[in-house]
Enzyme design. Sequence first.
Site, PDB file in Angstrom:
ATOM      1  N   HIS A  70      12.853  64.788   8.317  1.00  0.00           N
ATOM      2  CA  HIS A  70      13.082  65.937   7.438  1.00  0.00           C
ATOM      3  C   HIS A  70      11.763  66.312   6.758  1.00  0.00           C
ATOM      4  O   HIS A  70      10.950  65.440   6.457  1.00  0.00           O
ATOM      5  CB  HIS A  70      14.155  65.588   6.390  1.00  0.00           C
ATOM      6  CG  HIS A  70      14.582  66.784   5.597  1.00  0.00           C
ATOM      7  ND1 HIS A  70      13.852  67.259   4.548  1.00  0.00           N
ATOM      8  CD2 HIS A  70      15.644  67.604   5.742  1.00  0.00           C
ATOM      9  CE1 HIS A  70      14.451  68.345   4.072  1.00  0.00           C
ATOM     10  NE2 HIS A  70      15.538  68.575   4.780  1.00  0.00           N
ATOM     11  N   GLU A 112      11.065  66.947   3.839  1.00  0.00           N
ATOM     12  CA  GLU A 112      10.825  66.230   2.576  1.00  0.00           C
ATOM     13  C   GLU A 112      10.281  64.826   2.857  1.00  0.00           C
ATOM     14  O   GLU A 112       9.467  64.305   2.094  1.00  0.00           O
ATOM     15  CB  GLU A 112      12.118  66.195   1.745  1.00  0.00           C
ATOM     16  CG  GLU A 112      12.395  67.565   1.124  1.00  0.00           C
ATOM     17  CD  GLU A 112      13.864  67.919   0.970  1.00  0.00           C
ATOM     18  OE1 GLU A 112      14.719  67.018   0.965  1.00  0.00           O
ATOM     19  OE2 GLU A 112      14.161  69.132   0.863  1.00  0.00           O
ATOM     20  N   GLY A 118      21.745  72.005   3.179  1.00  0.00           N
ATOM     21  CA  GLY A 118      21.459  71.231   1.965  1.00  0.00           C
ATOM     22  C   GLY A 118      22.349  71.684   0.820  1.00  0.00           C
ATOM     23  O   GLY A 118      23.512  71.287   0.710  1.00  0.00           O
ATOM     24  N   GLY A 119      21.816  72.548  -0.021  1.00  0.00           N
ATOM     25  CA  GLY A 119      22.510  72.975  -1.245  1.00  0.00           C
ATOM     26  C   GLY A 119      23.963  73.391  -1.031  1.00  0.00           C
ATOM     27  O   GLY A 119      24.856  72.966  -1.781  1.00  0.00           O
ATOM     28  N   ASN A 171      23.550  67.884   4.516  1.00  0.00           N
ATOM     29  CA  ASN A 171      22.518  66.940   4.087  1.00  0.00           C
ATOM     30  C   ASN A 171      22.564  66.911   2.565  1.00  0.00           C
ATOM     31  O   ASN A 171      22.054  67.814   1.913  1.00  0.00           O
ATOM     32  CB  ASN A 171      21.149  67.425   4.604  1.00  0.00           C
ATOM     33  CG  ASN A 171      20.004  66.579   4.073  1.00  0.00           C
ATOM     34  OD1 ASN A 171      20.217  65.508   3.509  1.00  0.00           O
ATOM     35  ND2 ASN A 171      18.780  67.077   4.248  1.00  0.00           N
ATOM     36  N   TRP A 172      23.189  65.862   2.052  1.00  0.00           N
ATOM     37  CA  TRP A 172      23.394  65.804   0.595  1.00  0.00           C
ATOM     38  C   TRP A 172      22.108  65.506  -0.166  1.00  0.00           C
ATOM     39  O   TRP A 172      22.059  65.618  -1.377  1.00  0.00           O
ATOM     40  CB  TRP A 172      24.439  64.732   0.255  1.00  0.00           C
ATOM     41  CG  TRP A 172      25.837  65.071   0.672  1.00  0.00           C
ATOM     42  CD1 TRP A 172      26.254  66.201   1.320  1.00  0.00           C
ATOM     43  CD2 TRP A 172      27.015  64.266   0.485  1.00  0.00           C
ATOM     44  NE1 TRP A 172      27.612  66.146   1.540  1.00  0.00           N
ATOM     45  CE2 TRP A 172      28.103  64.967   1.035  1.00  0.00           C
ATOM     46  CE3 TRP A 172      27.246  63.020  -0.089  1.00  0.00           C
ATOM     47  CZ2 TRP A 172      29.406  64.463   1.015  1.00  0.00           C
ATOM     48  CZ3 TRP A 172      28.542  62.519  -0.101  1.00  0.00           C
ATOM     49  CH2 TRP A 172      29.612  63.229   0.443  1.00  0.00           C
ATOM     50  N   LYS A 173      21.089  65.042   0.539  1.00  0.00           N
ATOM     51  CA  LYS A 173      19.840  64.625  -0.108  1.00  0.00           C
ATOM     52  C   LYS A 173      20.165  63.607  -1.211  1.00  0.00           C
ATOM     53  O   LYS A 173      21.123  62.850  -1.067  1.00  0.00           O
ATOM     54  CB  LYS A 173      19.065  65.847  -0.615  1.00  0.00           C
ATOM     55  CG  LYS A 173      18.905  66.896   0.497  1.00  0.00           C
ATOM     56  CD  LYS A 173      17.921  67.966   0.189  1.00  0.00           C
ATOM     57  CE  LYS A 173      17.841  68.931   1.358  1.00  0.00           C
ATOM     58  NZ  LYS A 173      16.839  69.965   1.178  1.00  0.00           N
ATOM     59  N   GLU A 206      13.880  73.841  10.851  1.00  0.00           N
ATOM     60  CA  GLU A 206      13.950  74.107   9.414  1.00  0.00           C
ATOM     61  C   GLU A 206      12.598  74.607   8.918  1.00  0.00           C
ATOM     62  O   GLU A 206      11.703  73.794   8.623  1.00  0.00           O
ATOM     63  CB  GLU A 206      14.311  72.830   8.658  1.00  0.00           C
ATOM     64  CG  GLU A 206      15.640  72.235   9.046  1.00  0.00           C
ATOM     65  CD  GLU A 206      16.266  71.449   7.897  1.00  0.00           C
ATOM     66  OE1 GLU A 206      17.366  71.823   7.481  1.00  0.00           O
ATOM     67  OE2 GLU A 206      15.645  70.491   7.415  1.00  0.00           O
ATOM     68  N   SER A 246      18.328  77.146   3.488  1.00  0.00           N
ATOM     69  CA  SER A 246      19.092  78.129   2.701  1.00  0.00           C
ATOM     70  C   SER A 246      20.185  78.830   3.505  1.00  0.00           C
ATOM     71  O   SER A 246      20.480  80.008   3.253  1.00  0.00           O
ATOM     72  CB  SER A 246      18.157  79.140   2.029  1.00  0.00           C
ATOM     73  OG  SER A 246      17.264  78.474   1.156  1.00  0.00           O
ATOM     74  N   GLY A 277      15.737  75.102   0.446  1.00  0.00           N
ATOM     75  CA  GLY A 277      16.006  75.027  -0.990  1.00  0.00           C
ATOM     76  C   GLY A 277      15.395  76.160  -1.792  1.00  0.00           C
ATOM     77  O   GLY A 277      15.374  76.105  -3.019  1.00  0.00           O
TER      78      GLY A 277
HETATM   79  P1  PGA Z   1      18.879  73.890   1.980  1.00  0.00           P
HETATM   80  O1  PGA Z   1      18.347  72.529   2.678  1.00  0.00           O
HETATM   81  O2  PGA Z   1      20.111  74.307   2.735  1.00  0.00           O
HETATM   82  O3  PGA Z   1      19.178  73.484   0.560  1.00  0.00           O
HETATM   83  O4  PGA Z   1      17.779  74.877   2.090  1.00  0.00           O
HETATM   84  C1  PGA Z   1      18.400  72.379   4.068  1.00  0.00           C
HETATM   85  C2  PGA Z   1      17.767  71.066   4.437  1.00  0.00           C
HETATM   86  O5  PGA Z   1      16.791  70.667   3.789  1.00  0.00           O
HETATM   87  O6  PGA Z   1      18.216  70.394   5.377  1.00  0.00           O
END
Ligand code: PGA
Length: 250
Positions: A95, A97, A233-234, A9-11, A167, A212, A173
């Site tokens: 998600h 966010e 994500g990251g 997930n590149w966001k 999640e 994470s 993050g």
């Molecule tokens: P993260 O994000 O791996 O940076 O914690 C995961 C996500 O939000 O899908």
Amino acid sequence: MRKPLIVGNWKMNGSLDDNKALLDGFKAGIGNVKVAEVAVCAPYIYIPDVAEQLTGTPIAWGGQNMSIEAKGAFTGEISTAMLLDFSCKYVIIGHSERRTLYGEDDALVAQKFAVAHKAGLIPILCIGETLDEREKAVTEEVVARQIKAVIDEVGIASLGDGVIAYEPVWAIGTGKTASPDQAQDVHAFIRGQLAAHDKAVADKIRIQYGGSMNAGNAKELLAMQDIDGGLIGGASLKVEDFLAICTAAG
Ligand code: PGA
């Protein structure tokens, strides 16, 4: 046997140049990934370019969100048909966010799941508790409510065609990962909730962990019985880290 699914997930990250370097790296290393299915969910505007670069490779792609509307006066929105025009396979739904920053509630998320499923996309339904909810020991209540909203909207059989990403919001993050046991407990609970409706669906559906996950902790998490992949994500923005997670899944 559920095939693990690792999705990046590149966001809101990337550029044409950065994406090319990242995808070149993934393509060079994907041959070492023997078991897992792999996909990346890019910002909308880069999807055509990502599609061009990944066509003919084992890596799929998808969107990070979508509208429930088919077309019309919805400034800034993207429809499922538009995602399908560029051969997206997946779409991330709900998600945290989107839920917290853009006010998406359980009802809207459930509608999005229904619209994505009907269109032929594979929805990746994100659920999970906040830190406050974990501390109040209501994690199970929260994820049960989030799942129920979708089952009520689409029915258990349609839910089985999708993917769930557990999640915990406090792990996204933050560098704080749920321990393998903590994650497994919630994954097993989620599967149990589904099994109460339909055991075959519960056995079949892939439940990813997200929050994470990285090259160092992926193996242990992915070894747990009810963890069937990761939403990353990251670490999905770094070639070596993302490939290490993919190979950790088999
Ligand atoms: P993260 O994000 O791996 O940076 O914690 C995961 C996500 O939000 O899908």
